[in-house]
Motif scaffolding. Structure first.
Motif: not given
Length: 228
Positions: A81, A86, A89, A92
């Protein structure tokens, strides 16, 4: 802060259920037989928690469960990713965890729809990540413990106690016209698949090659049920 972040994130009509699910992950599901709350579920995620609970209940009932082994898949494909898709964090890591828990095509499609709805059209690397999750789940269902790529060769290692029908092995090899070699081993039998064995069977995408072989591999298990 996490609960407020969830409210800010899910603003579309009908997002109440998603907010409730996220809140459940944050604070815990609670004691099944009491009012005590537990937050340990956040560490594994709601879906995996439910799966582990279901397996534990089956084990207590004495019902047969699928053989316990890990499946790894290591092939040459960009699957991640990117920050441009995104940036948060926490979000994600949450998406990585949920994609890792995908087991069926239906779950993969739902995950893809949610990604498009929340972050827009996913780049190729994210699509590959979803594809690998589906292939890993399919490999596990067909008793494959390891899929690795070395150059143009794919290696599929079978679980030592897999209920293989031996008479189906020569038929599987014949299906691929010499591109597949069976390596007998009592502990870990394996298949070697040469993707570019001849000009008529050249495969550019290893993901497609893995999917094709796993599809053919189901012939080794006449009574196998595959979750789609």
């Amino acid at each position: 802060e996490k609960r407020l972040a969830a409210i800010r994130e899910f603003t579309d009509l009908g997002s109440g259920f998603k907010i409730a699910m996220r809140d459940l992950e944050i604070r815990g599901a609670g004691n099944l037989l009491g009012a005590q709350q537990h937050g340990h579920m956040e560490a594994v995620g709601y879906d995996l928690y439910c799966k582990m609970l279901n397996e534990a209940v089956k084990e207590e009932k004495g019902e047969l469960t699928q053989a316990q082994f890990e499946t790894t898949l290591d092939i040459e494909a960009d699957a991640y990713i990117p920050p441009s898709y995104i940036s948060n964090e926490y979000q994600k890591l949450d998406i990585y965890k949920r994609i890792a828990g995908v087991e069926t095509n239906a779950e993969s499609d739902e995950m893809l729809d949610e990604l498009i709805d929340r972050f827009g059209e996913p780049p190729k690397s994210v699509q590959n990540l979803l594809a690998i999750a589906r292939l890993k789940a399919r490999a596990h269902q067909t008793y494959v413990t390891e899929v690795t790529q070395k150059g143009d060769t794919l290696r599929f290692v079978l679980y030592g106690q897999a209920p293989v029908e031996p008479l189906q092995i020569p038929k599987l090899i014949e299906t691929f016209g010499g591109a597949v070699i069976f390596v007998p081993d009592k502990e870990a039998p394996s298949f070697l698949y040469q993707m570019n064995y001849n000009s008529r069977q050249k495969v550019k995408n290893p993901l497609e090659a893995v999917a094709s072989f796993l599809e053919a591999l189901t012939a080794l298990y006449p009574n196998l049920y595959i979750k789609m």
